[in-house]
Design a protein around this motif. Structure first.
Motif, PDB file in Angstrom:
ATOM      1  N   SER A 173       6.576   9.918  -4.579  1.00 21.60           N
ATOM      2  CA  SER A 173       5.771   9.379  -5.676  1.00 21.60           C
ATOM      3  C   SER A 173       6.602   8.413  -6.529  1.00 21.60           C
ATOM      4  O   SER A 173       6.134   7.329  -6.899  1.00 21.60           O
ATOM      5  CB  SER A 173       5.234  10.523  -6.532  1.00 21.60           C
ATOM      6  OG  SER A 173       4.533  10.047  -7.638  1.00 21.60           O
ATOM      7  N   ALA A 174       7.847   8.806  -6.829  1.00 20.37           N
ATOM      8  CA  ALA A 174       8.732   7.935  -7.622  1.00 20.37           C
ATOM      9  C   ALA A 174       9.012   6.640  -6.875  1.00 20.37           C
ATOM     10  O   ALA A 174       9.020   5.550  -7.465  1.00 20.37           O
ATOM     11  CB  ALA A 174      10.031   8.667  -7.951  1.00 20.37           C
ATOM     12  N   ALA A 175       9.240   6.745  -5.560  1.00 19.51           N
ATOM     13  CA  ALA A 175       9.515   5.551  -4.755  1.00 19.51           C
ATOM     14  C   ALA A 175       8.310   4.615  -4.765  1.00 19.51           C
ATOM     15  O   ALA A 175       8.462   3.381  -4.880  1.00 19.51           O
ATOM     16  CB  ALA A 175       9.871   5.942  -3.324  1.00 19.51           C
ATOM     17  N   GLU A 176       7.111   5.171  -4.654  1.00 17.79           N
ATOM     18  CA  GLU A 176       5.898   4.343  -4.682  1.00 17.79           C
ATOM     19  C   GLU A 176       5.756   3.644  -6.039  1.00 17.79           C
ATOM     20  O   GLU A 176       5.389   2.459  -6.114  1.00 17.79           O
ATOM     21  CB  GLU A 176       4.665   5.203  -4.405  1.00 17.79           C
ATOM     22  CG  GLU A 176       4.555   5.656  -2.951  1.00 17.79           C
ATOM     23  CD  GLU A 176       3.436   6.675  -2.726  1.00 17.79           C
ATOM     24  OE1 GLU A 176       2.661   6.957  -3.686  1.00 17.79           O
ATOM     25  OE2 GLU A 176       3.346   7.197  -1.604  1.00 17.79           O
ATOM     26  N   ARG A 177       6.043   4.380  -7.114  1.00 18.08           N
ATOM     27  CA  ARG A 177       5.943   3.771  -8.450  1.00 18.08           C
ATOM     28  C   ARG A 177       6.972   2.657  -8.625  1.00 18.08           C
ATOM     29  O   ARG A 177       6.678   1.600  -9.180  1.00 18.08           O
ATOM     30  CB  ARG A 177       6.115   4.826  -9.537  1.00 18.08           C
ATOM     31  CG  ARG A 177       4.825   5.616  -9.750  1.00 18.08           C
ATOM     32  CD  ARG A 177       4.938   6.565 -10.900  1.00 18.08           C
ATOM     33  NE  ARG A 177       5.529   7.785 -10.344  1.00 18.08           N
ATOM     34  CZ  ARG A 177       6.116   8.722 -11.040  1.00 18.08           C
ATOM     35  NH1 ARG A 177       6.218   8.622 -12.333  1.00 18.08           N
ATOM     36  NH2 ARG A 177       6.612   9.773 -10.442  1.00 18.08           N
ATOM     37  N   ILE A 178       8.176   2.892  -8.131  1.00 16.03           N
ATOM     38  CA  ILE A 178       9.228   1.874  -8.231  1.00 16.03           C
ATOM     39  C   ILE A 178       8.821   0.636  -7.444  1.00 16.03           C
ATOM     40  O   ILE A 178       8.999  -0.497  -7.901  1.00 16.03           O
ATOM     41  CB  ILE A 178      10.586   2.434  -7.742  1.00 16.03           C
ATOM     42  CG1 ILE A 178      11.108   3.468  -8.745  1.00 16.03           C
ATOM     43  CG2 ILE A 178      11.609   1.317  -7.523  1.00 16.03           C
ATOM     44  CD1 ILE A 178      12.315   4.255  -8.261  1.00 16.03           C
ATOM     45  N   GLU A 179       8.262   0.845  -6.250  1.00 13.97           N
ATOM     46  CA  GLU A 179       7.795  -0.290  -5.443  1.00 13.97           C
ATOM     47  C   GLU A 179       6.687  -1.048  -6.183  1.00 13.97           C
ATOM     48  O   GLU A 179       6.656  -2.287  -6.185  1.00 13.97           O
ATOM     49  CB  GLU A 179       7.287   0.188  -4.087  1.00 13.97           C
ATOM     50  CG  GLU A 179       8.381   0.578  -3.130  1.00 13.97           C
ATOM     51  CD  GLU A 179       7.846   1.109  -1.798  1.00 13.97           C
ATOM     52  OE1 GLU A 179       6.634   0.909  -1.493  1.00 13.97           O
ATOM     53  OE2 GLU A 179       8.627   1.731  -1.073  1.00 13.97           O
ATOM     54  N   GLY A 180       5.787  -0.303  -6.809  1.00 12.68           N
ATOM     55  CA  GLY A 180       4.702  -0.945  -7.564  1.00 12.68           C
ATOM     56  C   GLY A 180       5.242  -1.750  -8.735  1.00 12.68           C
ATOM     57  O   GLY A 180       4.803  -2.895  -8.980  1.00 12.68           O
ATOM     58  N   ILE A 181       6.211  -1.191  -9.460  1.00 14.44           N
ATOM     59  CA  ILE A 181       6.824  -1.906 -10.589  1.00 14.44           C
ATOM     60  C   ILE A 181       7.554  -3.143 -10.086  1.00 14.44           C
ATOM     61  O   ILE A 181       7.465  -4.225 -10.692  1.00 14.44           O
ATOM     62  CB  ILE A 181       7.773  -0.964 -11.366  1.00 14.44           C
ATOM     63  CG1 ILE A 181       6.961   0.129 -12.074  1.00 14.44           C
ATOM     64  CG2 ILE A 181       8.624  -1.735 -12.356  1.00 14.44           C
ATOM     65  CD1 ILE A 181       7.821   1.245 -12.664  1.00 14.44           C
ATOM     66  N   THR A 182       8.255  -3.002  -8.960  1.00 15.87           N
ATOM     67  CA  THR A 182       8.990  -4.137  -8.389  1.00 15.87           C
ATOM     68  C   THR A 182       8.026  -5.264  -8.020  1.00 15.87           C
ATOM     69  O   THR A 182       8.297  -6.446  -8.287  1.00 15.87           O
ATOM     70  CB  THR A 182       9.787  -3.691  -7.144  1.00 15.87           C
ATOM     71  OG1 THR A 182      10.677  -2.635  -7.510  1.00 15.87           O
ATOM     72  CG2 THR A 182      10.588  -4.834  -6.551  1.00 15.87           C
ATOM     73  N   LYS A 183       6.894  -4.924  -7.424  1.00 14.21           N
ATOM     74  CA  LYS A 183       5.897  -5.946  -7.062  1.00 14.21           C
ATOM     75  C   LYS A 183       5.375  -6.664  -8.294  1.00 14.21           C
ATOM     76  O   LYS A 183       5.242  -7.882  -8.317  1.00 14.21           O
ATOM     77  CB  LYS A 183       4.728  -5.310  -6.297  1.00 14.21           C
ATOM     78  CG  LYS A 183       5.034  -4.975  -4.869  1.00 14.21           C
ATOM     79  CD  LYS A 183       3.822  -4.377  -4.192  1.00 14.21           C
ATOM     80  CE  LYS A 183       4.187  -3.931  -2.786  1.00 14.21           C
ATOM     81  NZ  LYS A 183       3.053  -3.284  -2.110  1.00 14.21           N
ATOM     82  N   LYS A 184       5.075  -5.883  -9.347  1.00 16.26           N
ATOM     83  CA  LYS A 184       4.565  -6.498 -10.575  1.00 16.26           C
ATOM     84  C   LYS A 184       5.605  -7.420 -11.203  1.00 16.26           C
ATOM     85  O   LYS A 184       5.269  -8.496 -11.687  1.00 16.26           O
ATOM     86  CB  LYS A 184       4.157  -5.418 -11.578  1.00 16.26           C
ATOM     87  CG  LYS A 184       2.860  -4.729 -11.224  1.00 16.26           C
ATOM     88  CD  LYS A 184       2.486  -3.690 -12.263  1.00 16.26           C
ATOM     89  CE  LYS A 184       1.227  -2.968 -11.826  1.00 16.26           C
ATOM     90  NZ  LYS A 184       0.870  -1.888 -12.744  1.00 16.26           N
ATOM     91  N   LEU A 185       6.861  -6.973 -11.213  1.00 21.32           N
ATOM     92  CA  LEU A 185       7.929  -7.816 -11.764  1.00 21.32           C
ATOM     93  C   LEU A 185       8.081  -9.102 -10.958  1.00 21.32           C
ATOM     94  O   LEU A 185       8.264 -10.181 -11.518  1.00 21.32           O
ATOM     95  CB  LEU A 185       9.255  -7.061 -11.793  1.00 21.32           C
ATOM     96  CG  LEU A 185       9.431  -6.034 -12.897  1.00 21.32           C
ATOM     97  CD1 LEU A 185      10.723  -5.249 -12.698  1.00 21.32           C
ATOM     98  CD2 LEU A 185       9.456  -6.718 -14.261  1.00 21.32           C
ATOM     99  N   ASN A 186       8.027  -8.983  -9.647  1.00 24.55           N
ATOM    100  CA  ASN A 186       8.132 -10.176  -8.784  1.00 24.55           C
ATOM    101  C   ASN A 186       6.984 -11.118  -9.038  1.00 24.55           C
ATOM    102  O   ASN A 186       7.160 -12.354  -9.013  1.00 24.55           O
ATOM    103  CB  ASN A 186       8.193  -9.771  -7.308  1.00 24.55           C
ATOM    104  CG  ASN A 186       9.547  -9.220  -6.916  1.00 24.55           C
ATOM    105  OD1 ASN A 186      10.556  -9.512  -7.568  1.00 24.55           O
ATOM    106  ND2 ASN A 186       9.585  -8.421  -5.863  1.00 24.55           N
ATOM    107  N   GLN A 187       5.815 -10.583  -9.300  1.00 24.72           N
ATOM    108  CA  GLN A 187       4.650 -11.439  -9.566  1.00 24.72           C
ATOM    109  C   GLN A 187       4.810 -12.155 -10.912  1.00 24.72           C
ATOM    110  O   GLN A 187       4.445 -13.321 -11.055  1.00 24.72           O
ATOM    111  CB  GLN A 187       3.365 -10.620  -9.573  1.00 24.72           C
ATOM    112  CG  GLN A 187       2.915 -10.161  -8.206  1.00 24.72           C
ATOM    113  CD  GLN A 187       1.753  -9.195  -8.259  1.00 24.72           C
ATOM    114  OE1 GLN A 187       1.316  -8.796  -9.331  1.00 24.72           O
ATOM    115  NE2 GLN A 187       1.261  -8.814  -7.079  1.00 24.72           N
TER     116      GLN A 187
END
Length: 127
Positions: free
Chosen positions: A104-118
């Motif tokens: 779950s933490a890994a998925e959230r980190i990936e989601g945050i990373t995608k938003k930051l990249n956007q």
């Protein structure tokens, strides 16, 4: 078939046993003889039959106590095995929960990373 000479209560007995069991049979006969000697010291000459019966009852009592101990130990073993199973199940559940939390933490980190990249725009990427 082997034969053993044993002295019990002052009498000689020729006893048969399986091959290789001679020492064991001799030790058993010695135990009975020792019990009879001890009883004779305690109670005097009360007759060979009574002494033999009393020695047999002592052996039966020892055997009965051994059976009780074995049953108690078997119950303890079963309780320990049950506790081990419960503990194993709890450890498995805890491990599954930790794995789930990490995923779950890994998925959230990936989601945050995608938003930051956007938000950073093209050409600047994180991770």
């Amino acid at each position: 078939m082997a034969l053993v000479n044993a002295t019990i209560a002052g009498r000689q007995f020729r006893l048969a046993c399986e091959d290789g069991q001679e020492e064991h049979l001799t030790a058993l006969a010695k135990d009975i003889d020792t019990r009879i000697i001890d009883l004779r010291r305690k109670f005097g000459e009360i007759g060979d039959t009574r002494l033999t019966v009393m020695a047999a009852l002592m052996v039966a009592d020892d055997l009965s106590e051994s059976h009780r101990r074995i049953r108690r130990l078997e119950e303890e073993i079963q309780a320990l095995q049950d506790a081990r199973m419960v503990s194993s199940d709890r450890a498995r559940a805890a491990s599954d929960a930790v794995v789930g939390a990490f995923n779950s933490a890994a998925e959230r980190i990936e989601g945050i990373t995608k938003k930051l990249n956007q938000t950073l725009g093209p050409g600047a990427a994180i991770g």
